[in-house]
Design a protein around this motif. Structure first.
Motif, PDB file in Angstrom:
ATOM      1  N   VAL A   1     -58.469  56.049  33.933  1.00 29.25           N
ATOM      2  CA  VAL A   1     -59.017  54.694  33.877  1.00 29.25           C
ATOM      3  C   VAL A   1     -60.537  54.723  33.987  1.00 29.25           C
ATOM      4  N   SER A   2     -61.062  55.651  34.781  1.00 37.72           N
ATOM      5  CA  SER A   2     -62.513  55.766  34.913  1.00 37.72           C
ATOM      6  C   SER A   2     -63.153  56.137  33.572  1.00 37.72           C
ATOM      7  N   TYR A   3     -62.579  57.103  32.881  1.00 36.43           N
ATOM      8  CA  TYR A   3     -63.136  57.514  31.584  1.00 36.43           C
ATOM      9  C   TYR A   3     -62.998  56.414  30.536  1.00 36.43           C
TER      10      TYR A   3
ATOM     11  N   GLN B   1     -61.421  58.307  20.056  1.00 31.88           N
ATOM     12  CA  GLN B   1     -62.208  58.296  21.280  1.00 31.88           C
ATOM     13  C   GLN B   1     -61.323  58.089  22.502  1.00 31.88           C
ATOM     14  N   VAL B   2     -60.321  57.223  22.394  1.00 32.06           N
ATOM     15  CA  VAL B   2     -59.387  57.015  23.499  1.00 32.06           C
ATOM     16  C   VAL B   2     -58.591  58.289  23.759  1.00 32.06           C
ATOM     17  N   GLN B   3     -58.119  58.943  22.698  1.00 34.51           N
ATOM     18  CA  GLN B   3     -57.360  60.181  22.862  1.00 34.51           C
ATOM     19  C   GLN B   3     -58.211  61.269  23.515  1.00 34.51           C
ATOM     20  N   ASP B   4     -59.469  61.377  23.119  1.00 34.56           N
ATOM     21  CA  ASP B   4     -60.360  62.371  23.730  1.00 34.56           C
ATOM     22  C   ASP B   4     -60.560  62.090  25.211  1.00 34.56           C
ATOM     23  N   ALA B   5     -60.678  60.809  25.574  1.00 38.80           N
ATOM     24  CA  ALA B   5     -60.841  60.450  26.982  1.00 38.80           C
ATOM     25  C   ALA B   5     -59.595  60.818  27.781  1.00 38.80           C
ATOM     26  N   LEU B   6     -58.404  60.634  27.201  1.00 36.34           N
ATOM     27  CA  LEU B   6     -57.162  60.986  27.892  1.00 36.34           C
ATOM     28  C   LEU B   6     -57.072  62.491  28.113  1.00 36.34           C
ATOM     29  N   LYS B   7     -57.445  63.272  27.110  1.00 33.86           N
ATOM     30  CA  LYS B   7     -57.388  64.735  27.251  1.00 33.86           C
ATOM     31  C   LYS B   7     -58.388  65.216  28.293  1.00 33.86           C
TER      32      LYS B   7
ATOM     33  N   ALA C   1     -51.805  62.479  29.194  1.00 36.50           N
ATOM     34  CA  ALA C   1     -51.324  61.132  28.923  1.00 36.50           C
ATOM     35  C   ALA C   1     -50.875  60.998  27.480  1.00 36.50           C
ATOM     36  N   ILE C   2     -49.884  60.141  27.257  1.00 37.39           N
ATOM     37  CA  ILE C   2     -49.312  59.947  25.919  1.00 37.39           C
ATOM     38  C   ILE C   2     -49.781  58.594  25.374  1.00 37.39           C
ATOM     39  N   LEU C   3     -50.254  58.599  24.129  1.00 39.16           N
ATOM     40  CA  LEU C   3     -50.693  57.363  23.460  1.00 39.16           C
ATOM     41  C   LEU C   3     -49.777  57.087  22.289  1.00 39.16           C
ATOM     42  N   GLN C   4     -49.270  55.869  22.196  1.00 41.67           N
ATOM     43  CA  GLN C   4     -48.481  55.461  21.042  1.00 41.67           C
ATOM     44  C   GLN C   4     -48.808  54.018  20.675  1.00 41.67           C
ATOM     45  N   VAL C   5     -48.795  53.751  19.374  1.00 39.84           N
ATOM     46  CA  VAL C   5     -49.117  52.430  18.856  1.00 39.84           C
ATOM     47  C   VAL C   5     -47.858  51.573  18.852  1.00 39.84           C
ATOM     48  N   LEU C   6     -47.965  50.352  19.392  1.00 44.24           N
ATOM     49  CA  LEU C   6     -46.839  49.422  19.424  1.00 44.24           C
ATOM     50  C   LEU C   6     -46.976  48.418  18.289  1.00 44.24           C
TER      51      LEU C   6
END
Length: 802
Positions: free
Chosen positions: A38-40, A355-361, A373-378
């Protein structure tokens, strides 16, 4: 959303025409990396979280204790800031290494608060004692003068008595000896006394109450203290009087004490003997010197502590606010069934996916988490928020549009055109190149100092002006341009580009008329000839020019508004609105007012003396009559008949077909069903852009027909009223001839106070109305909602999330 794009660089206009494509994403975040994730994402500022715990109160959420903890640290920081403001210490940045551990900061803040509170308490106690000693010294000095003078008079009276007694002379018998004293008359009466200070404003009432309460059985002496003294109780500078009140009896003393308390009179012990008085003054002076040294040392130590706080205050404050916002965001996430992961949902621009995926990694790596963390589009039918990438130039224009209403998701954005049309319509009303230069200088001041001013705390008016500095800059440039066209410099014409083409043939040219003027030179090269600037009697050319130009601008902008409505209809693939709204509106508007604009241009080009009012009126009243001297071109009468017929056809064209077509489309989709979901009566095919919560609506043909009837009437009447509103572009221009007569000082104040402030505000508000009411109502719905990402850069210091 009117948010400055990363980097603040210039963006192509099409970035503003449609809002950014958005997507609803779901994040499954391991608990051990949730805080860092959340910080990133807060640093990135491109994800708007949805509250998945809306049914819970703030105190029932998982991280309520952490938020309360951050709130307590924020309270300590506010306390530090108040103390720094009182001491005149400003927070300063520090280059030293900063401990970003929130636990260590919490301990540090608690220690500093305890130390500072103790220092404040000791300082207040010492200061009160010091103020009491200052008053005590004043009482000793002033009251000592009473006793010294009384003793001197007593010695003189004694010597006089002895001298008279030895010479055999008799003295007058005192009045007291004629009275019968109770008790043993051989015993002397012992008088007591009280000394202290009373506020000067209460001294008269103090004396009066003492006299009444004791029935005159007291003797009061007062003397004023030259300089105000600091009251020990209130801590405020107060003008006071030193008093000594003499009394007889304990009962009277009790009354005096109560009166002193009621009037805020501070009492101090006092010795009658002069020797003891001198000794007490010496002791008090010594204590004052010692206290002064102690207080100064304490104040120095306190200032040093506050300065040390100031070097890290901004870092502490930012870290605490970030920590609080992180836990507030974590409270919006829900725990999965295993209670090992947090589930988040939110809106994000499509371009920000990587950019969101890079922040999660990066968060998983820095947290030493084994699972990323896992990202998926709804996929959803819910309408996304609206997000426009803007820069410091386009952001204030976008703010003007958002104040009217936020665009729906990917609705055509009027800001693209407002960047030019708003300052230009302002300049049509304000046009004066002298006033325009004043506005330009004010705008350049804010632009040149924008880096310094952006980091300062400004008052509301200055902050609003600073935020609109580029709007003011554009308004100034356009005002200078239109001022050259009007040939107005502080409302005075100047032969700036060439001499006037006209000269007076005789004395009849006076009083701003055109009688006797003859053309003797070439046509004035740019703008209005100075000689025609103020003409009224024969040819009010300047007013005529402004009025006709206002009509042209109004018709052009209204056509642009209808075209923008077509852009929206085309984007939403709604052919019904194109054929039965856009086309008949264009035909109706241009058959009447577009034709009037054509006549104005033809008259300007040909120099015809035709009366356009007569042409437009009799186009309706007697369309088949000959035009005579009002004919501007061949075939004009036939063209007017065709346009009149088209305008008459356009009204039922807007009114009748659309409700029947919508009914047919509904029946084709739902067959014989009586009830079915109808997305919207106005935009029947905008299913993708509407919220899921619309519910099921019954298709009512009568309601749609009435709605279309109202829409048709509003457009027909609005076309007339909107054109009249644009004529105010002409009506709001005025000349202040008095400025030429009054002196230089009055001229400056009138220019700045009346023209540059009041006329600027008047022209600005009317330009705003022309855009909001006359222009945007043709196509702009503005019923969307802004994209509010979780971003540390948008944190407000006064935000309180719990």
């Amino acid at each position: 959303m009117g948010e400055v794009a990363p980097g603040g660089g210039c963006l192509p206009p099409m970035d503003l025409f449609r809002s950014e494509p958005m997507q609803l994403i779901q994040l499954i975040i391991p608990i051990e990396s949730a805080h860092r994730t959340v910080s990133y994402l807060g640093d990135l500022g491109l994800l708007q979280f949805k509250d998945l715990n809306s049914e819970k109160s703030p105190f029932q959420r998982t991280y309520a204790a952490q938020i309360k903890r951050c709130g307590e640290m924020a309270r300590k920081l506010r306390f530090f800031k108040e103390q720094m403001i009182k001491a005149g210490v400003s927070p300063k940045g520090s280059t030293t290494e900063f401990d970003a551990n929130i636990d260590n900061i919490e301990i540090k803040l608690a220690e500093i608060e305890s130390e500072l509170s103790e220092m404040n308490a000791n300082g207040e106690k010492l200061q009160r004692t010091y103020n009491e000693l200052v008053e005590y010294k004043l009482v000793l000095q002033k009251a000592g003068d009473f006793f010294h003078s009384a003793q001197s008079r007593a010695v003189e009276q004694q010597r006089e008595y002895e001298s008279r007694h030895l010479s055999g002379e008799s003295m007058e018998t005192p009045l007291l000896q004629d009275q019968e004293l109770p008790g043993d008359s051989s015993k002397p009466v012992k008088l007591g006394f009280l000394a202290g200070l009373v506020p000067r404003e209460k001294s008269v009432a103090f004396e009066r109450i003492l006299f009444r309460a004791t029935r005159g059985n007291v003797f009061l002496r007062q003397t004023a203290v030259e300089n105000p003294v600091t009251d020990p109780v209130s801590g405020e500078k107060t003008e006071k009087n030193v008093f000594v009140v003499f009394y007889a009896g304990e009962k009277v003393k009790g009354k005096i004490l109560k009166i002193c308390d009621a009037f805020g009179a501070n009492r101090y012990p006092f010795a009658e003997e002069l020797g003891k008085q001198a000794q007490m003054i010496s002791e008090v002076s010594g204590k004052l010197a010692e206290l002064k040294t102690t207080i100064d040392a304490g104040l120095l130590h306190r200032v040093n502590l506050l300065q040390n706080i100031g070097t890290q205050y901004e870092q502490w404050n930012l870290l605490v606010r970030k920590e609080k916002s992180i836990h507030h965001t974590l409270n919006m996430l829900s725990l999965d069934v295993t209670k090992k992961c947090l589930v988040a949902e939110g809106w994000s621009p499509v371009f920000a996916t990587k950019q969101v995926q890079d922040a999660l990694k990066r968060a998983a790596k820095d947290s030493n988490s084994q699972v990323s963390a896992i990202l998926q589009v709804l996929h959803t039918r819910e309408s996304p928020p609206t997000y426009f990438r803007t820069n410091k130039f386009t952001s204030p224009y976008q703010g003007i549009i958002d104040s009217y209403g936020v665009a729906k998701y990917q609705e055509a954005n009027p800001t693209v055109f407002t960047v030019v049309t708003f300052p230009f319509l302002f300049a049509v009303m304000f046009g004066d190149w002298g006033h325009g230069i004043c506005l330009l200088l004010a705008a350049l001041y804010f632009i040149v100092r924008e880096k310094k001013l952006s980091s300062q705390k400004l008052d509301d008016i200055t902050e609003m002006t600073f935020g609109g500095r580029y709007i003011i800059f554009m308004m100034a440039l356009f005002s200078i341009y239109t001022g050259f066209i009007y040939n107005e410099f502080f409302s005075v014409p100047f032969p700036l580009f060439a001499p006037s083409a006209y000269e007076c043939r005789d004395l009849s040219c006076r009083d701003s008329t055109t009688i006797g003027l003859i053309k003797t030179g070439p046509t004035y090269p740019f703008g209005l000839d100075p000689v025609w600037h103020g003409t009224r009697s024969e040819l009010p050319f300047l007013n005529s020019l402004k009025m006709k130009m206002s009509i042209l601008l109004g018709v052009a902008q209204m056509n642009l508004g209808i075209i923008m409505s077509y852009c929206n209809a085309r984007f939403f693939k709604n052919s019904v609105n194109v054929w039965f709204q856009f086309i008949p509106q264009m035909i109706f508007l241009n058959s009447l007012f577009g034709y009037l604009s054509l006549l104005i241009i033809v008259k300007w080009c040909t120099g015809s003396q035709a009366d356009l009012y007569h042409v437009m009126i009799y186009m309706f009243l007697s369309p088949t009559d000959d035009l005579g001297e009002n004919q501007l071109f061949a075939g004009q009468k036939n063209l007017q008949l065709v346009l009149l017929l088209l305008a008459g056809v356009a009204v039922p064209w807007m009114l009748l077909p659309k409700p029947f077509i919508l009914k047919k489309q509904h029946e084709a989709r739902h067959g014989d069903e009586s009830y079915a979901p109808l997305p919207n009566t106005e935009e029947s095919l905008q299913v993708e852009s509407n919220h899921d919560s619309h519910g099921h609506e019954e298709f009512e043909f009568s309601e749609i027909f009435v709605h279309q009837l109202i829409h048709t009437i509003e457009f027909v009447l609005g076309a007339v009223s909107n054109t009249a509103s644009y004529l105010r572009l002409w009506a709001l221009r005025y000349n202040n001839v008095i400025i030429l007569i009054v002196g230089l000082i009055v001229f400056i104040f009138a220019t700045v106070g009346v023209l540059l402030v009041m006329e600027t505000l008047s022209a600005f508000l009317h330009a705003l109305r022309l855009h909001w009411v006359e222009y945007q109502n043709k196509f702009y719905e503005g019923d969307g909602y802004l994209f509010h990402p979780f971003s540390f850069s948008l944190l407000d210091e006064e935000d309180d999330v719990l």
